[in-house]
Design an enzyme around this catalytic site. Structure first.
Site, PDB file in Angstrom:
ATOM      1  N   ASP A 182       0.844  -1.193   0.000  1.00  0.00           N
ATOM      2  CA  ASP A 182       0.000   0.000   0.000  1.00  0.00           C
ATOM      3  C   ASP A 182       0.881   1.246   0.000  1.00  0.00           C
ATOM      4  OD1 ASP A 182      -2.258   1.566   0.018  1.00  0.00           O
ATOM      5  OD2 ASP A 182      -2.643   1.354   2.159  1.00  0.00           O
ATOM      6  N   LYS A 185       2.058   3.367  -5.981  1.00  0.00           N
ATOM      7  CA  LYS A 185       1.390   2.395  -6.856  1.00  0.00           C
ATOM      8  C   LYS A 185       2.262   2.017  -8.053  1.00  0.00           C
ATOM      9  CE  LYS A 185      -1.532   3.430  -3.844  1.00  0.00           C
ATOM     10  NZ  LYS A 185      -1.433   2.736  -2.555  1.00  0.00           N
ATOM     11  N   ASP A 210      -3.604  -3.043  -2.066  1.00  0.00           N
ATOM     12  CA  ASP A 210      -4.703  -2.080  -2.037  1.00  0.00           C
ATOM     13  C   ASP A 210      -4.699  -1.213  -3.300  1.00  0.00           C
ATOM     14  OD1 ASP A 210      -6.865  -0.651  -1.088  1.00  0.00           O
ATOM     15  OD2 ASP A 210      -5.699   0.568   0.321  1.00  0.00           O
ATOM     16  N   ASN A 211      -5.826  -0.530  -3.523  1.00  0.00           N
ATOM     17  CA  ASN A 211      -5.950   0.528  -4.538  1.00  0.00           C
ATOM     18  C   ASN A 211      -5.779   0.063  -5.975  1.00  0.00           C
ATOM     19  OD1 ASN A 211      -4.194   2.347  -2.116  1.00  0.00           O
ATOM     20  ND2 ASN A 211      -6.335   2.744  -2.606  1.00  0.00           N
ATOM     21  N   GLU A 242     -11.278   4.558   0.682  1.00  0.00           N
ATOM     22  CA  GLU A 242     -11.426   4.722   2.111  1.00  0.00           C
ATOM     23  C   GLU A 242     -12.399   5.838   2.507  1.00  0.00           C
ATOM     24  OE1 GLU A 242      -7.440   6.061   0.501  1.00  0.00           O
ATOM     25  OE2 GLU A 242      -8.596   4.208   0.573  1.00  0.00           O
TER      26      GLU A 242
END
Length: 258
Positions: A182, A185, A210-211, A242
């Site tokens: 996380d 990216k 994540d993401n 989130e």
């Protein structure tokens, strides 16, 4: 009752997402350079936790961070909704050694560490020294400093941090049972490949990323999909970014097959 319910829905679905978008866009340049938004929110959430969360109570610390993110300033930690996916993965894996890429304020470190079995360790890597200090204070307040180490550095710095993780923290071949990704990216795939090249994973290691939608890591997603059933087995969890319920996100939970 109806008025309260409508008001809550409007705040969650309209007011908060708009405020989140504005605050995040406003500080995104600073965040990408430094890991912080430049308005003091990271130090503010630390102070909020120290003042409002019960010492030694990880759940109280997490609740205080969630309240801060919902009512004061957006935070780019995994959050409460996606955090449940992380919780489930950690419980299922029962890891002895966890490697986290991207500490930020320490929210996911607290979330993960308080679920670990006795004697387990979490090593969290963060490129911002300022964030690392905030995270250490929050982790200590949660009573988890004995099982969490926050290390300043990056996997992609030419090998210096990876060598330090081996020499000082005992990350050696096949030692890592769980990875939470996380951070930057654009570095997801490169860092995973560096970890694989070092031999730190073993068949059965779980990697949660994540993401996958916002902001997205398309090369990582493509890699996992192409490796499905060969070297990885992946579950794609559809969720939201989130602290709101308008913008969709995705979390990947991947098991290394070797």
């Amino acid at each position: 009752m109806a008025g309260t319910s409508i008001g809550s829905v409007l705040r969650e679905r309209v007011v908060y997402p708009v405020r989140t978008a504005i605050s995040s866009v406003w500080g995104i340049g600073t965040f990408l350079r430094t890991g912080q938004f430049g308005d003091g929110r990271e130090a503010a959430v630390r102070d909020h936790v120290l003042a409002n969360a019960e010492p030694g109570n990880p759940e109280s610390v997490l609740a205080a961070i969630d309240r801060f993110a919902r009512t004061r300033s957006n935070l780019v930690n995994v959050g409460d909704e996606k955090g449940l996916l992380l919780d489930a993965a950690v419980r299922k894996a029962a890891p002895k050694l966890v490697l986290e890429l991207g500490t930020y304020i320490g929210y996911s470190a607290v979330r993960t560490a308080h679920l670990l079995p006795e004697g387990a360790r979490l090593i969290s890597l963060e490129f911002s020294a300022a964030n690392a200090e905030v995270a250490r204070a929050i982790i200590a307040h949660a009573g988890l400093a004995d099982r969490v180490s926050v290390v300043v550095g990056t996997i992609g710095d030419g090998g210096a941090t990876m060598q330090r993780l081996t020499d000082e923290y005992g990350i050696t071949a096949g030692a890592v049972d769980f990875v939470f990704v996380d951070h930057d990216k654009s570095a997801y795939l490169a860092d995973l490949k560096s970890i694989l090249a070092a031999g730190w994973l073993h068949p059965g290691t779980i990697v949660v990323a994540d993401n996958m939608r916002v902001p997205g890591a398309p090369d990582y997603l493509k890699y996992m999909r192409e490796a499905e059933g060969k070297t990885w087995r992946t579950v794609e969890h559809d969720t939201h970014i989130e602290y709101q319920s308008l913008l969709k996100d995705r979390v990947l939970e991947s098991e290394y097959l070797g």
